[in-house]
Design an enzyme around this catalytic site. Structure first.
Site, PDB file in Angstrom:
ATOM      1  N   ASP A   1      36.560  54.251  42.260  1.00  0.00           N
ATOM      2  CA  ASP A   1      35.374  54.091  41.398  1.00  0.00           C
ATOM      3  C   ASP A   1      34.585  55.379  41.238  1.00  0.00           C
ATOM      4  O   ASP A   1      33.613  55.409  40.486  1.00  0.00           O
ATOM      5  CB  ASP A   1      34.453  52.992  41.942  1.00  0.00           C
ATOM      6  CG  ASP A   1      35.095  51.623  41.813  1.00  0.00           C
ATOM      7  OD1 ASP A   1      34.584  50.675  42.427  1.00  0.00           O
ATOM      8  OD2 ASP A   1      36.128  51.514  41.127  1.00  0.00           O
TER       9      ASP A   1
ATOM     10  N   ASP B   1      47.288  37.395  41.942  1.00  0.00           N
ATOM     11  CA  ASP B   1      48.338  36.720  42.725  1.00  0.00           C
ATOM     12  C   ASP B   1      48.042  36.719  44.223  1.00  0.00           C
ATOM     13  O   ASP B   1      48.335  35.747  44.921  1.00  0.00           O
ATOM     14  CB  ASP B   1      49.699  37.362  42.445  1.00  0.00           C
ATOM     15  CG  ASP B   1      49.700  38.863  42.708  1.00  0.00           C
ATOM     16  OD1 ASP B   1      48.763  39.556  42.252  1.00  0.00           O
ATOM     17  OD2 ASP B   1      50.600  39.357  43.404  1.00  0.00           O
ATOM     18  N   LEU B   2      47.396  37.769  44.713  1.00  0.00           N
ATOM     19  CA  LEU B   2      47.122  37.825  46.163  1.00  0.00           C
ATOM     20  C   LEU B   2      46.022  36.829  46.545  1.00  0.00           C
ATOM     21  O   LEU B   2      46.003  36.278  47.643  1.00  0.00           O
ATOM     22  CB  LEU B   2      46.718  39.241  46.581  1.00  0.00           C
ATOM     23  CG  LEU B   2      47.745  40.334  46.256  1.00  0.00           C
ATOM     24  CD1 LEU B   2      47.255  41.688  46.736  1.00  0.00           C
ATOM     25  CD2 LEU B   2      49.105  40.018  46.868  1.00  0.00           C
TER      26      LEU B   2
ATOM     27  N   LYS C   1      26.431  46.639  43.417  1.00  0.00           N
ATOM     28  CA  LYS C   1      26.950  45.593  42.510  1.00  0.00           C
ATOM     29  C   LYS C   1      28.149  44.910  43.160  1.00  0.00           C
ATOM     30  O   LYS C   1      28.241  43.682  43.192  1.00  0.00           O
ATOM     31  CB  LYS C   1      27.394  46.221  41.202  1.00  0.00           C
ATOM     32  CG  LYS C   1      28.293  45.345  40.345  1.00  0.00           C
ATOM     33  CD  LYS C   1      28.754  46.009  39.070  1.00  0.00           C
ATOM     34  CE  LYS C   1      29.939  46.888  39.237  1.00  0.00           C
ATOM     35  NZ  LYS C   1      31.258  46.253  39.210  1.00  0.00           N
TER      36      LYS C   1
ATOM     37  N   ARG D   1      26.484  47.362  32.951  1.00  0.00           N
ATOM     38  CA  ARG D   1      26.967  46.348  33.895  1.00  0.00           C
ATOM     39  C   ARG D   1      26.867  46.875  35.327  1.00  0.00           C
ATOM     40  O   ARG D   1      26.851  46.100  36.268  1.00  0.00           O
ATOM     41  CB  ARG D   1      28.434  46.010  33.601  1.00  0.00           C
ATOM     42  CG  ARG D   1      28.651  45.404  32.249  1.00  0.00           C
ATOM     43  CD  ARG D   1      30.089  45.077  32.012  1.00  0.00           C
ATOM     44  NE  ARG D   1      30.655  44.316  33.125  1.00  0.00           N
ATOM     45  CZ  ARG D   1      31.938  43.986  33.187  1.00  0.00           C
ATOM     46  NH1 ARG D   1      32.757  44.382  32.235  1.00  0.00           N
ATOM     47  NH2 ARG D   1      32.405  43.281  34.179  1.00  0.00           N
TER      48      ARG D   1
HETATM   49  C1  EPZ Z   1      37.163  45.753  43.377  1.00  0.00           C
HETATM   50  O1  EPZ Z   1      37.987  45.241  42.350  1.00  0.00           O
HETATM   51  C2  EPZ Z   1      35.967  46.381  42.666  1.00  0.00           C
HETATM   52  N1  EPZ Z   1      35.253  45.352  41.909  1.00  0.00           N
HETATM   53  C3  EPZ Z   1      36.444  47.488  41.725  1.00  0.00           C
HETATM   54  O2  EPZ Z   1      35.302  48.098  41.144  1.00  0.00           O
HETATM   55  C4  EPZ Z   1      37.193  48.529  42.555  1.00  0.00           C
HETATM   56  O3  EPZ Z   1      37.704  49.521  41.696  1.00  0.00           O
HETATM   57  C5  EPZ Z   1      38.350  47.863  43.310  1.00  0.00           C
HETATM   58  O4  EPZ Z   1      37.842  46.770  44.121  1.00  0.00           O
HETATM   59  C6  EPZ Z   1      39.083  48.839  44.220  1.00  0.00           C
HETATM   60  O5  EPZ Z   1      38.177  49.392  45.141  1.00  0.00           O
HETATM   61  C7  EPZ Z   1      34.425  44.514  42.561  1.00  0.00           C
HETATM   62  O6  EPZ Z   1      34.272  44.593  43.770  1.00  0.00           O
HETATM   63  C8  EPZ Z   1      33.707  43.497  41.731  1.00  0.00           C
HETATM   64  P1  EPZ Z   1      41.508  45.143  44.206  1.00  0.00           P
HETATM   65  P2  EPZ Z   1      39.237  44.263  42.745  1.00  0.00           P
HETATM   66  O7  EPZ Z   1      41.833  43.704  44.331  1.00  0.00           O
HETATM   67  O8  EPZ Z   1      38.857  43.450  43.918  1.00  0.00           O
HETATM   68  C9  EPZ Z   1      45.938  44.982  42.582  1.00  0.00           C
HETATM   69  C10 EPZ Z   1      33.933  48.937  39.428  1.00  0.00           C
HETATM   70  O9  EPZ Z   1      34.053  49.869  38.635  1.00  0.00           O
HETATM   71  N2  EPZ Z   1      45.858  43.533  42.822  1.00  0.00           N
HETATM   72  O10 EPZ Z   1      41.178  45.923  45.450  1.00  0.00           O
HETATM   73  O11 EPZ Z   1      39.684  43.586  41.517  1.00  0.00           O
HETATM   74  C11 EPZ Z   1      44.992  45.445  41.475  1.00  0.00           C
HETATM   75  O12 EPZ Z   1      45.592  45.277  40.204  1.00  0.00           O
HETATM   76  C12 EPZ Z   1      35.118  48.034  39.720  1.00  0.00           C
HETATM   77  O13 EPZ Z   1      32.880  48.653  40.045  1.00  0.00           O
HETATM   78  C13 EPZ Z   1      47.011  42.768  42.709  1.00  0.00           C
HETATM   79  O14 EPZ Z   1      48.090  43.275  42.397  1.00  0.00           O
HETATM   80  O15 EPZ Z   1      40.312  45.346  43.173  1.00  0.00           O
HETATM   81  C14 EPZ Z   1      44.781  46.904  41.809  1.00  0.00           C
HETATM   82  O16 EPZ Z   1      45.874  47.659  41.321  1.00  0.00           O
HETATM   83  C15 EPZ Z   1      36.361  48.442  38.931  1.00  0.00           C
HETATM   84  N3  EPZ Z   1      46.953  41.430  42.939  1.00  0.00           N
HETATM   85  C16 EPZ Z   1      44.819  46.907  43.344  1.00  0.00           C
HETATM   86  O17 EPZ Z   1      45.468  45.682  43.737  1.00  0.00           O
HETATM   87  C17 EPZ Z   1      45.767  40.817  43.303  1.00  0.00           C
HETATM   88  O18 EPZ Z   1      45.774  39.582  43.514  1.00  0.00           O
HETATM   89  C18 EPZ Z   1      43.435  46.917  43.992  1.00  0.00           C
HETATM   90  O19 EPZ Z   1      42.690  45.859  43.403  1.00  0.00           O
HETATM   91  C19 EPZ Z   1      44.604  41.609  43.420  1.00  0.00           C
HETATM   92  C20 EPZ Z   1      44.673  42.969  43.183  1.00  0.00           C
END
Ligand code: EPZ
Length: 420
Positions: A307, A124-125, A22, A399
């Site tokens: 995850d 934000d990133l 996914k 989902r």
């Molecule tokens: C991806 O989410 C996955 N979703 C998530 O899977 C997964 O848990 C996560 O990566 C971590 O591996 C998809 O790929 C669709 P991040 P993502 O940006 O990209 C913070 C599942 O169950 N952050 O790596 O949203 C964020 O809050 C889902 O399948 C910022 O602060 O995760 C988190 O604490 C859940 N600012 C950390 O970074 C930003 O701009 C990692 O988030 C972006 C993220």
């Protein structure tokens, strides 16, 4: 509201075929916006999130089809670059259309995704990365308004923290930017590599996939391609844990064992027998072999995946001894704890860590699912609990897991989906 009723029914035995990931398919579908040529993805899992994202692409004017695990996208005639709140709010991964739309059309208006159960999940990133590439970003009435009238320009971007989504969004923007982009502290997940391989098949010039530094030379346009979605390592890990918890012998097929070292190691330490080939994993817990408690800490890939944290915790509830689970990625990813406690688990949460003291058995109960992975950890607990477990609000579950009930039932599990 739909729910799943699970009845403890002894060891799982048999084979489970893993679907496409996914979390690879979602960014790959967004990559389809980067070309005016026909674009095909195979091995796509039939999940609600996939259909939601295809609806979003249709709202831009793209033609899409999804049949027999194959998605076809034709983004030749895009008439809108606005991602409306009602679609984005259903699935936060919709924000991944931002990079492709700005890169190819010079503008995008995307609703800010709300938070979700596991945390505030800011973007934000994503936004600072696009600004570094020369996009102008305004936030207006809950929408991100991004423009790049003169196109995007390559830059050296260092992410202050590892972000899967931000790495994907900026990668998809940079492939059409003028000049070179260097992404430092980039995410290394297999889903990032899969997206990068697809972009390269479209004509993008990318080096360093799977490393924390990715170098992209921008090109003027990308052509179509056909790409097979990588196997879902989180689905595979989930069923590995199910086999270990029930004390069975299950062969996971069509998977990538090389993406699961961070799970295989602690499972072996817990006393589980695991044998792998290039695309299969055999998991066995012989009768009488107790699960030994081990500690885990979630980290960006190649560390232990966040995850799989809830699922591994469900396994620890039956272990001999006590295991510490530390969640370093999301600020609120222990919502499965009170639900597991309702089933008799002994778990003590202190800030980002949960101490799980093993117990001999769990008892079936009414439990509530809150997010995708918490939901499945409750199904796993129900597989070994005495009596029946009603896992309510399973729309989260559907989902992320294709044919979960069929795949588990085929190995002897007793569970069914019912509409309340
Ligand atoms: C991806 O989410 C996955 N979703 C998530 O899977 C997964 O848990 C996560 O990566 C971590 O591996 C998809 O790929 C669709 P991040 P993502 O940006 O990209 C913070 C599942 O169950 N952050 O790596 O949203 C964020 O809050 C889902 O399948 C910022 O602060 O995760 C988190 O604490 C859940 N600012 C950390 O970074 C930003 O701009 C990692 O988030 C972006 C993220």
């Amino acid at each position: 509201m739909a729910k799943i009723i699970v009845e403890g029914n002894g060891p799982l035995n048999g084979k489970i075929k893993i679907s496409g990931a996914k979390n690879a398919a979602l960014p790959l579908i967004c990559a389809g916006l980067l070309t005016a040529d026909p674009f095909t993805l195979t091995n796509v899992p039939d999940l609600r999130d996939i259909n939601t994202l295809l609806d979003l692409l249709k709202s831009f004017g793209a033609q899409t089809s999804f049949k027999d695990s194959t998605v076809k996208i034709d983004a030749k005639d895009i008439t809108s670059t606005t991602a409306e709140y009602d679609l984005v709010s259903q699935m936060r991964a919709s924000v991944l259309v931002l990079g492709p739309l700005v890169a190819r059309f010079g503008k995008a208006r995307v609703s800010l995704p709300g938070g979700c159960a596991i945390g505030s999940r800011p973007v934000d990133l994503h936004l600072s990365g696009l600004e570094a590439l020369g996009a102008k970003i305004d936030l207006h009435e809950g929408y991100i308004e991004a423009t790049a009238e003169d196109g995007l320009k390559g830059a050296h971007i260092t992410f202050p923290k590892v972000s899967v989504g931000a790495t994907e969004n900026i990668m998809m923007a940079a492939v059409l930017a003028k000049g070179q982009t260097i992404l430092s502290n980039a995410a290394r997940e297999p889903e990032i590599v899969d997206l990068g391989e697809c972009l390269k098949a479209m004509g993008a010039k990318i080096k360093g996939l799977g490393d924390d530094t990715i170098i992209i030379e921008g090109v003027d346009e990308l052509h179509g391609c056909e790409h097979a979605v990588v196997a879902d390592r989180i689905e595979a890990g989930t069923y590995m844990i199910a086999a270990a918890m029930t004390g069975g012998n299950v062969t996971i097929t069509h998977c990538r064992p090389d993406h699961l070292d961070a799970l295989i190691t602690p499972m072996k330490l817990a006393g589980i027998m695991i044998e792998t080939t290039a695309d299969t994993i055999n998991v066995e817990r012989p009768k009488g072999q107790k699960i030994q408690a081990v500690d885990i800490m979630t980290e960006p890939y190649p560390g232990f995946p966040t995850d799989l944290q809830a699922q591994f915790m469900a396994m620890l509830t039956l272990s001999e001894g006590a295991g510490m689970v530390t969640e370093t990625i999301f600020e609120n990813r222990f919502m499965h704890v009170p639900e597991l406690a309702r089933m008799g688990a002994h778990i003590n949460v202190h800030q980002a860590s949960a101490l799980v003291r093993g117990t001999d058995k769990l008892k079936g109960a009414q439990v509530m699912a809150t997010d995708l992975r918490a939901s499945v950890s409750l199904v796993l607990a129900g597989l070994v609990a005495e009596g029946k477990t009603h896992v309510n609000r399973i729309y989260h579950l559907e989902r992320g897991y294709e044919n979960l009930v069929d795949k588990l039932s085929a190995c002897g599990a007793k569970l069914k989906r019912v509409n309340d």
